[in-house]
Structures are given as C-alpha cells and as structure tokens.
Enzyme design. Structure first.
Site, PDB file in Angstrom:
ATOM      1  N   ASP A   1       0.875  -1.165   0.000  1.00  9.11           N
ATOM      2  CA  ASP A   1       0.000   0.000   0.000  1.00  9.11           C
ATOM      3  C   ASP A   1       0.917   1.222   0.000  1.00  9.11           C
ATOM      4  O   ASP A   1       2.055   1.145   0.462  1.00  9.11           O
ATOM      5  CB  ASP A   1      -0.880  -0.027   1.257  1.00  9.11           C
ATOM      6  CG  ASP A   1      -1.630   1.264   1.465  1.00  9.11           C
ATOM      7  OD1 ASP A   1      -2.306   1.717   0.528  1.00  9.11           O
ATOM      8  OD2 ASP A   1      -1.515   1.834   2.570  1.00  9.11           O
TER       9      ASP A   1
ATOM     10  N   ASP B   1      -1.879  -1.046   5.779  1.00  7.36           N
ATOM     11  CA  ASP B   1      -2.229  -0.563   7.122  1.00  7.36           C
ATOM     12  C   ASP B   1      -3.682  -0.155   7.282  1.00  7.36           C
ATOM     13  O   ASP B   1      -4.115   0.164   8.384  1.00  7.36           O
ATOM     14  CB  ASP B   1      -1.341   0.629   7.504  1.00  7.36           C
ATOM     15  CG  ASP B   1      -1.598   1.853   6.635  1.00  7.36           C
ATOM     16  OD1 ASP B   1      -2.190   1.698   5.536  1.00  7.36           O
ATOM     17  OD2 ASP B   1      -1.220   2.965   7.038  1.00  7.36           O
TER      18      ASP B   1
END
Length: 647
Positions: free
Chosen positions: A344, A540
């Site tokens: 990410d 996350d």
C-alpha cells in the site's frame, strides 16, 4: 480478534503442536525423579560390579526415564485407540532399546541411554520455553490497574477491566500506561519499546496517542481512554502471538505427520534386522540382539524431530524483540520463498503526512517581498483546518503570524485582506492568468506527483507551494533490498496513477498500479499470484484487509487499523519496512538452518547404522553420537535467538 489462521490459505495449518496427551516434561516431579536417577547412576559408577551396581543402574533408568517410559507406552496406547491405527512415538523406541539392554545385562548402557535421552528431552522443552520468552512476557506486561480521575479531581485505583471509553486517567512519572488512549494534558517521554520496538522514548503531548503497557518517563500525563481493555494493542498482540504454538511450518508439520509412520517402520525392521544378523550374517544370538538394540537407538528420529520447531520459535522470538510479530511458523517459513511483494502507498511506503517539498516565488519578487508574503501565507493557513495547511504551517514554523481576517470560500480557497490588497491561496484552476514561469514549474511538479497550491492576489499568481506525501527512508532501503533479492515489488494506491508513479520512481519500485479501488486490491493480488507463486501484501488500512487475506503472507503495519492487524499473518509494530527486509533475511537463514539440521540428523542415522552393521559401533557410542546429534540440532536452532547482523 476475529480471524487468525485463514481457512482459505493454501498453506494454513491447524495442527496440534503439542502432544495430544498432556505431559509435563518440566514438571517438579519429573525433574526430581530425573536428578535422583542421575545420583543413582553416579553412585553406581563407584560400586564394584555385582547386584548392587546393577540395581542402582536400573533404579537410575526407571527414575530418570519415568516421563520417557510413561509417554512411550501411554501415548502410544492412547493415540492408537483414538486414531484406530497403530500410532507409536519416538519414546517407545527408546523404552524398547533400554529394556533390551537390560535383558542382555548391559545395565550401564541402558541407564546412560535414558539419562542422555531424558536430558535432551528436557533441553528441547527448555529451548522452546526460552524461544517463547520474548512473546510470553507480553502477557506479564499487560497492565492490571489504573488511576482513574473522579469528579472532585481525586484519583482512585481501579482494575483496568473496569475502565470505559472516555474515562480520564492520571499517569504519574514512572507509571505504566494502563490502556490505549490520547494525551489530554501534560508532556512526557514514553518508552514504547514493548509495543513498537522503538529503543528511544517518544515525546508525548496533548493529542498524541498512548499505548497500554508502555512506560511513562519523568513527566505527568492526563489521558483519556479511547479503547475497551479487550481491544487495546497489547491485548491484540497477546491474542496474536498465542497463535504461534498452533501454527507450524510445513517442514515441522510434515515431520510430525510422518513420525508415527517412521517409528512403525523401524519397529517392523527391528526383528528383521535381528534375523538377518543371526541367520544371514551368522552373528551370535547375543551379538545379533545387542546390535539390534543399537539399531533401535541409531534409527530413532530424535534429532529429526527437533530440526524445525526450536529454530522457528527462536526466530519468532528474535523478531518479537524487534517489534515484528508472527502468528505462526508457517508464515515465517513461507516468507523465505517470497517471489513478489505488494505495498500500500499511504502510511506504508510513505509517511502518510503531506509535507511542503518546494516553494517558488515569481521571478520579480524581491527578498523583502518574499518575507512579507510568507507571513501572509502562514497567517492565512493558521486559520484553516485543511490537512495541507498543517504541512505549510510546519514548513514555515519559524515564521511569525500577523492578525488577518480569513475567509474560506468553497471551490476557491482562502481569501484575506492585508494592507488594502486581497490575497488568495487556492488550487491552480482558481486562477485564470498564470505567468509562464509559474506554469512551467507547475507542470514539472505535477508530473512528479505533487499537489500544487498557488498564492497570489485576486488576479496575479505570486508563488506556488508543492506538497507531497513523501516516501520514508526505510522504504527506500527495503525496496532496494528486495530488488537485490530479485523479488518483484508492486505499489497499490488509490491515488492518481501519475502520483503513484512519481513515488514509484523515487523508490525504484518495479510496478505501480494507480486509481485502485479498495475492492480491487484483492483481485490484483490474485492476478499477481498467477505469475508470482508466493505473494506478500503489506498495508495498514481497512481497505487493505481483503488483500492481506488473499496474499500468501499478509503483513500489517502496527500503527494501522485494527481490522488490518486482525487479518494479517504478521505485524510490524513500528511502521518501518526495513524490519520487513530483516524478517525476510531471517526467514532465509531459518530455512538454511532447518535444512542443515535435517541433513545432519539423517547423516548421523546413516553413519550409526552402517557402523553398527560392520561391527564398528557399540551401544555407549551409539547413545553418545545419537543424543549428541539431538543436542547439536537444538543448539544450532537456538542460534536464531541472536538473529542476524542488520545491514
């Protein structure tokens, strides 16, 4: 936690790591009996033969081998009944070998066999306990009480379980932070090493996040509880690491599975070995029986049984000290086969907080004018709550503000009046006429994936500010490491492709996927797995959860969302990707050590069997070599407690 071991994982295990019958190898009774047996053995060595010496050796065998003999007989019986097929274990081989040695009058060898085997067995369990120390200590650091502030300003000591979201707590100097929350007032340095692995205490002030179980420094803090005690980070970690015992690597699971098959084969070959020796090799009945007992000892898979688990637990323990937590050995083992890793962007590869990277004033602006304009910019942004305003304020932290009336006009930006001039801060499309030099700078900066904000009067652009969520230095080092390992790197981001590619170029990432919707991330991981067999995903956020589940190894950033931590296979408690690179190196070292152990254990078995057949091995040497190999394998695995050198 809602989910630990994913049912749809191709490598997911639900094996029973421990013996299915509960035997306490390190229990007080077993330890007393073991050392009493050692005493009997030592006394026997000073007795000059005869019935008394034999009785002492047999006493040593029975006392020191109590847990070995009971487990060998009872576990074999119970597992055979439960599985409805013959399920012998290693201990039955040792028990039979010791009984055989007694039958032919080799009392000392019988006692020595059980003593060394029992000692190695205790050491194996000690090794596992030692390996788990860093993890199980987490339970001990879980706070139990808190100082709750009541209405009259006084405090009361309450159980952490009684705390409710919104409660105000007083944290005195040297106190343990009782639960997760935010600082309401006060400043202090907090030791967060138990949660994030950070070795240096972190300065905390109003608005900062606090983690339960961390240690307050010299200051006093007032905090507000933000999570139920069962939902704190430390509670989730304790639940997370409890999975390690129930999730073995493929190697350990395979060894556990074939153990009863292997032992059955050895038991089947034992009488054949005796008959071949007696009838074909023409050994005497005594010699054939003696060598058959040596064969039992030599072929017992003691060392093979401990080739993986102590090493894996040592590696997991070492990672825990560095703030990297794994939910099981299988995930760490699989990491050594990694072929690609997807990241990410925001908060994982980047800081997650925009910063001003460039400021450009038009060519005709003097230095004095620039200083005045900077004051106006800071004063205008100080009245805004936009995330970009925080970045500008931080960039100009040393610039003093002046009193201005600032208006936030939707679709335009900030407008203020100073010395009869109206100033504006807004997006480039809020201006109609843009000077060529400003336009050229804008094009270049936007091509680099940066957000450009203009400052000027109502009609004229005077300056621009470029703002970007910049990559972490640790991310650059991690990507460089994976590229050297020829592991394909991919960035998945919801940002515009141009923005993602700009960050990708800075990090030298192999592939960038921009404009990715949350639900598309898991699909992309599935697609990549067709080309790259072992995929890791690092993220996350809530939007990363499906991709973390889909990947072979899902890694959550510890400062991320609860759901990401819940579904991941590992957690980086400190948002530091260099720790992930270290973890991959340690996983490769673990694989190497496990194969060293397997090769060594099998080589010793072959050496002992061949030496026995050609008459160059006696029972005493067989015991020493065989059990010595078990100890060597355990100690080789324990080397991972120290980890590897960081680069």
């Amino acid at each position: 936690m809602s989910k630990f071991v994913k049912d749809d994982h191709p490598h997911g295990h639900n094996h029973e790591h421990e013996h299915e019958c509960d035997h306490s190898h390190g229990g007080k009774k077993e330890v007393i009996l073991f050392f009493t047996g050692i005493a009997a053995f030592l006394i026997a060595l000073f007795v000059n033969g005869g019935a008394i010496q034999a009785a002492l050796f047999i006493t040593s065998l029975v006392l020191s081998g109590y847990h070995i003999i009971m487990e060998g007989i009872l576990d074999t019986f119970r597992q055979t009944i439960k599985r409805k097929k013959f399920m012998p274990n290693i201990h039955i081989l040792m028990t039979l070998a010791a009984v055989g040695a007694v039958i032919i009058g080799e009392y000392m060898e019988a006692a020595l066999l059980i003593l060394i085997f029992g000692g190695a067995h205790f050491l194996e369990h000690y090794a596992e306990d030692k390996s788990n120390k860093e993890i199980t200590n987490l339970i001990k650091i879980n706070p139990t009480t808190a100082r709750r502030v009541i209405e009259n300003g006084k405090t009361e000591i309450v159980d952490v379980a009684e705390l409710r979201i919104g409660d105000k707590l007083s944290v005195l100097n040297g106190d343990q932070i009782p639960t997760d929350g935010i600082v309401v007032s006060g400043t202090s340095a907090v030791d967060q090493s138990s949660i994030t692995g950070e070795s240096i205490p972190v300065e905390k002030q109003a608005g900062d996040v606090l983690y339960g179980s961390t240690m307050n420094g010299a200051g006093t803090l007032m905090m507000e509880v933000t999570k139920d005690s069962s939902e704190t980070v430390i509670s989730k970690i304790i639940e997370l690491v409890s999975q390690t015992k129930n999730n073995m690597s493929k190697t350990a699971a395979f060894i556990k599975k074939i153990e009863p098959i292997y032992v059955t084969i050895v038991l089947f070959l034992t009488p054949i070995f005796f008959l071949l020796g007696y009838l074909v090799m023409h050994w005497s009945a005594y010699d054939s029986f003696y060598r058959t007992m040596v064969f039992l000892i030599a072929t017992s898979p003691c060392a093979l049984a401990v080739t993986d688990i102590p090493a894996t637990l040592s590696a997991i323990s070492n990672l825990a000290k560095r703030g990297v937590l794994f939910k099981g050995g299988s995930y760490l083992s699989n990491l050594s086969d990694l072929t690609a890793v997807a990241f990410d962007k925001t908060g994982t590869l980047t800081t997650g907080k925009p910063v001003v990277t460039e400021v450009y004033f038009g060519g005709e602006t003097t230095e004095i004018q620039q200083q005045e304009f900077e004051k106006i910019i800071v004063s205008m942004e100080s009245k805004s709550n936009h995330p970009l305003a925080e970045a500008i304020m931080k960039y100009y932290a040393a610039v003093a503000t002046i009193e201005l009336e600032v208006e936030n006009v939707l679709g335009v930006g900030l407008i203020a009046r100073a010395e009869d001039t109206t100033y504006k801060i807004g997006k480039p499309n809020s201006y109609h006429t843009i000077p060529a030099d400003i336009q050229n700078q804008t094009t270049q900066l936007e091509n680099e994936g940066k957000t450009v904000v203009y400052f000027g009067t109502e009609d004229t652009v005077l300056a621009l500010l470029a703002i970007q969520d910049i990559p972490k230095e640790t991310s650059k080092a991690a990507i460089q490491y994976f590229k050297k390992q020829q592991i394909h790197t991919v960035m998945l981001t919801g940002d515009a492709k141009r923005t993602g590619e700009a960050i990708g170029r800075q990090l030298a990432i192999d592939e960038v996927r921009g404009n990715v919707m949350p639900e598309e991330k898991a699909t992309i991981i599935s697609e990549l797995k067709k080309t790259y067999p072992v995929m890791a995903m690092v993220g996350d956020g809530v939007n990363d959860a499906p991709a973390l589940v889909t990947a072979d190894i899902g890694v959550a950033m510890g400062e991320g969302t609860d759901i990401a931590i819940d579904v991941a296979d590992a957690v980086l408690m400190k948002n530091d990707l260099s720790k992930f690179a270290y973890t991959h190196r340690l996983a490769k070292k673990l694989r190497k050590i496990v194969w060293q152990n397997i090769t060594f254990a099998l080589a010793v078995v072959v050496l002992l069997v061949v030496s026995n057949v050609i008459g160059q091995m006696n029972m005493t040497l067989a015991v020493i070599f065989h059990e010595g190999s078990t100890l060597a394998v355990i100690f080789n695995g324990l080397r991972l407690l120290k980890g590897i050198k960081e680069i």
